[in-house]
Design an enzyme around this catalytic site. Structure first.
Site, PDB file in Angstrom:
ATOM      1  N   ASP A 119       1.048  -1.530  -0.083  1.00  0.00           N
ATOM      2  CA  ASP A 119       0.276   0.244  -0.046  1.00  0.00           C
ATOM      3  C   ASP A 119       1.324   1.610   0.157  1.00  0.00           C
ATOM      4  OD1 ASP A 119      -2.373   1.014   0.462  1.00  0.00           O
ATOM      5  OD2 ASP A 119      -1.071   2.272   1.687  1.00  0.00           O
ATOM      6  N   TYR A 150       2.970  10.101   1.359  1.00  0.00           N
ATOM      7  CA  TYR A 150       4.417   9.515   1.841  1.00  0.00           C
ATOM      8  C   TYR A 150       5.901   9.339   1.518  1.00  0.00           C
ATOM      9  CZ  TYR A 150       0.342   7.158   3.196  1.00  0.00           C
ATOM     10  OH  TYR A 150      -1.821   5.897   3.357  1.00  0.00           O
ATOM     11  N   LYS A 184      -2.458   6.648  -4.023  1.00  0.00           N
ATOM     12  CA  LYS A 184      -2.961   7.639  -3.538  1.00  0.00           C
ATOM     13  C   LYS A 184      -3.024   8.599  -4.451  1.00  0.00           C
ATOM     14  CE  LYS A 184      -3.625   4.599   0.315  1.00  0.00           C
ATOM     15  NZ  LYS A 184      -3.020   4.509   1.105  1.00  0.00           N
ATOM     16  N   HIS A 218      -6.671   9.991  -2.126  1.00  0.00           N
ATOM     17  CA  HIS A 218      -6.584   9.637  -0.787  1.00  0.00           C
ATOM     18  C   HIS A 218      -8.202   9.928  -0.141  1.00  0.00           C
ATOM     19  CE1 HIS A 218      -2.492   9.121   1.433  1.00  0.00           C
ATOM     20  NE2 HIS A 218      -3.474   8.815   2.404  1.00  0.00           N
ATOM     21  N   ASN A 258     -10.807   7.666   3.140  1.00  0.00           N
ATOM     22  CA  ASN A 258     -11.984   7.893   3.798  1.00  0.00           C
ATOM     23  C   ASN A 258     -12.987   8.520   3.651  1.00  0.00           C
ATOM     24  OD1 ASN A 258      -9.386   8.046   6.044  1.00  0.00           O
ATOM     25  ND2 ASN A 258      -8.321   8.712   3.933  1.00  0.00           N
ATOM     26  N   SER A 298      -4.764   1.473   9.658  1.00  0.00           N
ATOM     27  CA  SER A 298      -4.066   1.110  10.319  1.00  0.00           C
ATOM     28  C   SER A 298      -4.764   0.009  11.448  1.00  0.00           C
ATOM     29  CB  SER A 298      -4.191   2.615  11.413  1.00  0.00           C
ATOM     30  OG  SER A 298      -4.137   4.071  11.143  1.00  0.00           O
ATOM     31  N   GLY A 325       1.165   6.040  15.039  1.00  0.00           N
ATOM     32  CA  GLY A 325       0.674   7.749  15.276  1.00  0.00           C
ATOM     33  C   GLY A 325       1.354   8.560  15.090  1.00  0.00           C
ATOM     34  N   LYS A 339       6.674 -10.553   9.332  1.00  0.00           N
ATOM     35  CA  LYS A 339       5.963 -12.373   9.937  1.00  0.00           C
ATOM     36  C   LYS A 339       5.413 -12.166  10.155  1.00  0.00           C
ATOM     37  CE  LYS A 339       9.929 -14.425  10.401  1.00  0.00           C
ATOM     38  NZ  LYS A 339      11.630 -15.215  10.384  1.00  0.00           N
ATOM     39  N   ASN A 381       2.664 -10.216  11.289  1.00  0.00           N
ATOM     40  CA  ASN A 381       1.312  -9.366  10.969  1.00  0.00           C
ATOM     41  C   ASN A 381       1.009 -10.724   9.878  1.00  0.00           C
ATOM     42  OD1 ASN A 381       2.248  -7.929  12.919  1.00  0.00           O
ATOM     43  ND2 ASN A 381       2.549  -6.191  11.740  1.00  0.00           N
TER      44      ASN A 381
HETATM   45  N1  LIG Z   1      -5.813   6.164   3.109  1.00  0.00           N
HETATM   46  C1  LIG Z   1      -5.704   6.450   4.634  1.00  0.00           C
HETATM   47  O1  LIG Z   1      -5.616   8.114   4.593  1.00  0.00           O
HETATM   48  C2  LIG Z   1      -4.528   6.225   4.848  1.00  0.00           C
HETATM   49  C3  LIG Z   1      -3.882   4.651   4.626  1.00  0.00           C
HETATM   50  N2  LIG Z   1      -2.550   3.849   5.569  1.00  0.00           N
HETATM   51  C4  LIG Z   1      -2.314   3.329   5.010  1.00  0.00           C
HETATM   52  O2  LIG Z   1      -2.287   1.573   6.327  1.00  0.00           O
HETATM   53  C5  LIG Z   1      -1.635   1.409   6.675  1.00  0.00           C
HETATM   54  C6  LIG Z   1      -1.146   0.803   8.770  1.00  0.00           C
HETATM   55  O3  LIG Z   1      -1.751   2.167   9.206  1.00  0.00           O
HETATM   56  P1  LIG Z   1      -0.416   2.982  10.028  1.00  0.00           P
HETATM   57  O4  LIG Z   1      -0.943   4.065  10.467  1.00  0.00           O
HETATM   58  O5  LIG Z   1       0.463   3.333   9.406  1.00  0.00           O
HETATM   59  O6  LIG Z   1      -0.331   1.977  11.198  1.00  0.00           O
HETATM   60  P2  LIG Z   1      -0.745   0.693  11.909  1.00  0.00           P
HETATM   61  O7  LIG Z   1      -2.019   0.451  12.457  1.00  0.00           O
HETATM   62  O8  LIG Z   1      -0.386  -0.331  10.800  1.00  0.00           O
HETATM   63  O9  LIG Z   1       0.333   0.404  12.805  1.00  0.00           O
HETATM   64  C7  LIG Z   1       2.137   0.575  12.644  1.00  0.00           C
HETATM   65  C8  LIG Z   1       2.732   1.205  14.392  1.00  0.00           C
HETATM   66  O10 LIG Z   1       3.109  -0.527  14.447  1.00  0.00           O
HETATM   67  C9  LIG Z   1       3.523  -0.522  14.147  1.00  0.00           C
HETATM   68  N3  LIG Z   1       4.029  -2.367  14.820  1.00  0.00           N
HETATM   69  C10 LIG Z   1       3.501  -3.097  13.066  1.00  0.00           C
HETATM   70  N4  LIG Z   1       3.612  -4.365  14.180  1.00  0.00           N
HETATM   71  C11 LIG Z   1       3.904  -3.903  15.227  1.00  0.00           C
HETATM   72  C12 LIG Z   1       3.232  -5.814  15.991  1.00  0.00           C
HETATM   73  N5  LIG Z   1       2.772  -6.573  15.388  1.00  0.00           N
HETATM   74  N6  LIG Z   1       3.462  -5.341  17.586  1.00  0.00           N
HETATM   75  C13 LIG Z   1       3.197  -4.264  17.587  1.00  0.00           C
HETATM   76  N7  LIG Z   1       3.207  -3.186  16.973  1.00  0.00           N
HETATM   77  C14 LIG Z   1       3.439  -3.309  15.680  1.00  0.00           C
HETATM   78  C15 LIG Z   1       4.767  -0.490  13.861  1.00  0.00           C
HETATM   79  O11 LIG Z   1       5.675  -0.162  14.155  1.00  0.00           O
HETATM   80  P3  LIG Z   1       7.262  -1.171  13.560  1.00  0.00           P
HETATM   81  O12 LIG Z   1       7.356  -0.479  12.167  1.00  0.00           O
HETATM   82  O13 LIG Z   1       8.335  -0.500  14.156  1.00  0.00           O
HETATM   83  O14 LIG Z   1       7.460  -2.162  13.719  1.00  0.00           O
HETATM   84  C16 LIG Z   1       4.229   1.199  14.142  1.00  0.00           C
HETATM   85  O15 LIG Z   1       4.613   1.739  14.906  1.00  0.00           O
HETATM   86  C17 LIG Z   1      -0.153   2.993   6.846  1.00  0.00           C
HETATM   87  O16 LIG Z   1       1.350   2.793   7.152  1.00  0.00           O
HETATM   88  C18 LIG Z   1      -0.604   3.212   5.244  1.00  0.00           C
HETATM   89  O17 LIG Z   1       0.010   2.132   3.941  1.00  0.00           O
HETATM   90  C19 LIG Z   1      -3.343   4.476   6.876  1.00  0.00           C
HETATM   91  C20 LIG Z   1      -3.320   6.159   7.813  1.00  0.00           C
HETATM   92  C21 LIG Z   1      -4.261   6.490   6.334  1.00  0.00           C
HETATM   93  C1  LIG Z   2       1.700  15.099   4.129  1.00  0.00           C
HETATM   94  C2  LIG Z   2       1.587  14.065   4.789  1.00  0.00           C
HETATM   95  C3  LIG Z   2      -0.481  14.234   5.744  1.00  0.00           C
HETATM   96  C4  LIG Z   2      -0.727  12.450   6.033  1.00  0.00           C
HETATM   97  C5  LIG Z   2      -2.284  12.904   6.212  1.00  0.00           C
HETATM   98  C6  LIG Z   2      -3.246  11.800   6.752  1.00  0.00           C
HETATM   99  C7  LIG Z   2      -2.801  10.475   5.777  1.00  0.00           C
HETATM  100  C8  LIG Z   2      -2.482   9.474   6.551  1.00  0.00           C
HETATM  101  C9  LIG Z   2      -1.772   8.704   5.234  1.00  0.00           C
HETATM  102  O1  LIG Z   2      -2.664   7.691   4.959  1.00  0.00           O
END
Ligand SMILES: NC(=O)C1=CN([C@@H]2O[C@H](COP(=O)(O)OP(=O)(O)OC[C@H]3O[C@@H](n4cnc5c(N)ncnc54)[C@H](OP(=O)(O)O)[C@@H]3O)[C@@H](O)[C@H]2O)C=CC1
Ligand SMILES: CCCCCC/C=C/C=O
Length: 320
Positions: A49, A54, A83, A116, A162, A210, A216, A268, A270
């Site tokens: 994704d 990003y 996106k 997006h 969203n 997420s 966060g 792995k 996940n």
């Molecule tokens: N369309 C949109 O607007 C959005 C899309 N997204 C997409 O969704 C993806 C995932 O969402 P995101 O907000 O990143 O959050 P996630 O829910 O995937 O959480 C990621 C966090 O959890 C940690 N983590 C990963 N695996 C584990 C595990 N097994 N146990 C404990 N902690 C873990 C990671 O750290 P570490 O890397 O150190 O493992 C990181 O800090 C994004 O990366 C993006 O691709 C996200 C937000 C908005």
């Molecule tokens: C410049 C990046 C802003 C991100 C806005 C929120 C989106 C999060 C993940 O898709």
């Protein structure tokens, strides 16, 4: 190690199958994201994704090229999502932004291209300040997305991200192409039941972002989803981690998931969510979990001058 062939997939309204688990890449740091993508694909991920916003599509593209050259996978083995960023929503900019992501990702075409956010920024805008906003014309943007889909060479499917029930309904009132996917925040503490029911009644797949509660950032609420007692106790019961329980819950709901990690062990972990099921009885425990949206978007997309959303309730049409 999970074999790619074993990766469950969900059928989309285009007839294509989206892999149930994809690697999230938001906030995956430069110098780390490429290694994470290569490792993930080597251990069985087939879905990545991405997004222009990003800022790491070029490094992901370099990693994909390495994998193709080494013969680890072919382009056809993978599902790549990207996106359209908010500052590219003008209809003239949509095909250019799509071509830009395809070029950076070095992958010939995307499997899925998403709008997006239901928010428009001025072309080239770097921030989210009131002066960065442009008038929102979702219909014109979606029609430009439809043209890209109909042309067929740069993306195999289009979708949204969203979008609330109200905003999805509004888009469906004029859409010639029904979005294949709505990618939204979804995890045990923000279950999206109303949106799920509406999307599935329309044949739209929900992809959960997420899904383990997010790492966060300044605009994301720091609620510790993985520490919730329901997840903790089910993790013990099923001999799984709380993250695997959270991911498996989404899979039981029929949603694909996008856990982000750059840590090999967690990448792995996940993926290893297909050797168990959460029982019907245990799924009922999730009904009692208090609900909190983590990514509210109020710090980003709400202002009382240039944004179409004067309050966070307007951004999400009350789904908050
Ligand atoms: N369309 C949109 O607007 C959005 C899309 N997204 C997409 O969704 C993806 C995932 O969402 P995101 O907000 O990143 O959050 P996630 O829910 O995937 O959480 C990621 C966090 O959890 C940690 N983590 C990963 N695996 C584990 C595990 N097994 N146990 C404990 N902690 C873990 C990671 O750290 P570490 O890397 O150190 O493992 C990181 O800090 C994004 O990366 C993006 O691709 C996200 C937000 C908005
Ligand atoms: C410049 C990046 C802003 C991100 C806005 C929120 C989106 C999060 C993940 O898709």
């Amino acid at each position: 190690m999970a074999k790619a062939a074993e990766m469950p997939r969900f059928k989309l309204n285009t007839g294509q199958y989206i892999p149930a688990v994809g690697l999230g890449t938001w906030q995956a740091k430069p110098g780390e994201v490429g290694e994470a993508v290569k490792y993930a694909i080597k251990v069985g991920y087939r879905h990545i994704d991405c997004a222009k916003a990003y800022g790491n599509e070029k490094e992901i593209g370099d990693a994909l090229q390495e994998l193709f050259k080494e013969g680890i996978v072919t382009r056809g083995d993978l599902w790549i999502t990207s996106k359209l960023w908010n500052s590219d929503q003008h209809p003239d900019d949509v095909p250019l932004a799509l071509a830009g992501s395809v070029q950076d990702l070095q992958c010939d075409y995307l499997d899925l291209y998403l709008m997006h956010w239901p928010v428009a920024l001025k072309k080239g805008a770097q921030g989210t300040a009131p002066e960065d906003f442009a008038p929102l014309d979702t219909k014109a943007t979606w029609q430009a997305m439809e043209k890209c889909y109909e042309k067929g060479d740069k993306t195999k499917a289009i979708g949204i991200s969203n979008f609330s029930v109200v905003k999805t309904k509004a888009l469906l009132s004029y859409a010639k192409v029904v979005p294949a996917v709505n990618q939204v925040e979804c995890h045990p503490m923000w279950q999206q039941k109303k949106l799920h029911d509406f999307l599935y009644s329309q044949g739209i797949h929900l992809t959960a972002y997420s899904p383990i509660g997010s790492g966060g950032s300044w605009f994301t609420k720091h609620v510790k989803v993985l520490e919730h007692p329901v997840l903790q106790s089910l993790a013990k019961k099923y001999n799984k981690t709380p993250a695997q329980i959270a991911l498996r819950w989404n899979i039981e709901m029929g949603h694909s998931v996008l856990p982000k990690s750059t840590n090999p062990e967690r990448i792995k972990e996940n993926l290893h969510i297909f050797d168990f099921k959460i029982s019907e009885e245990d799924l009922k425990l999730f009904d009692k979990i208090e609900q909190v949206r983590l990514l509210c978007g109020d710090d980003l997309w709400v202002n009382d001058t240039t944004s179409p959303y004067k309050t966070v309730e307007e951004l999400w049409d009350g789904e908050i």
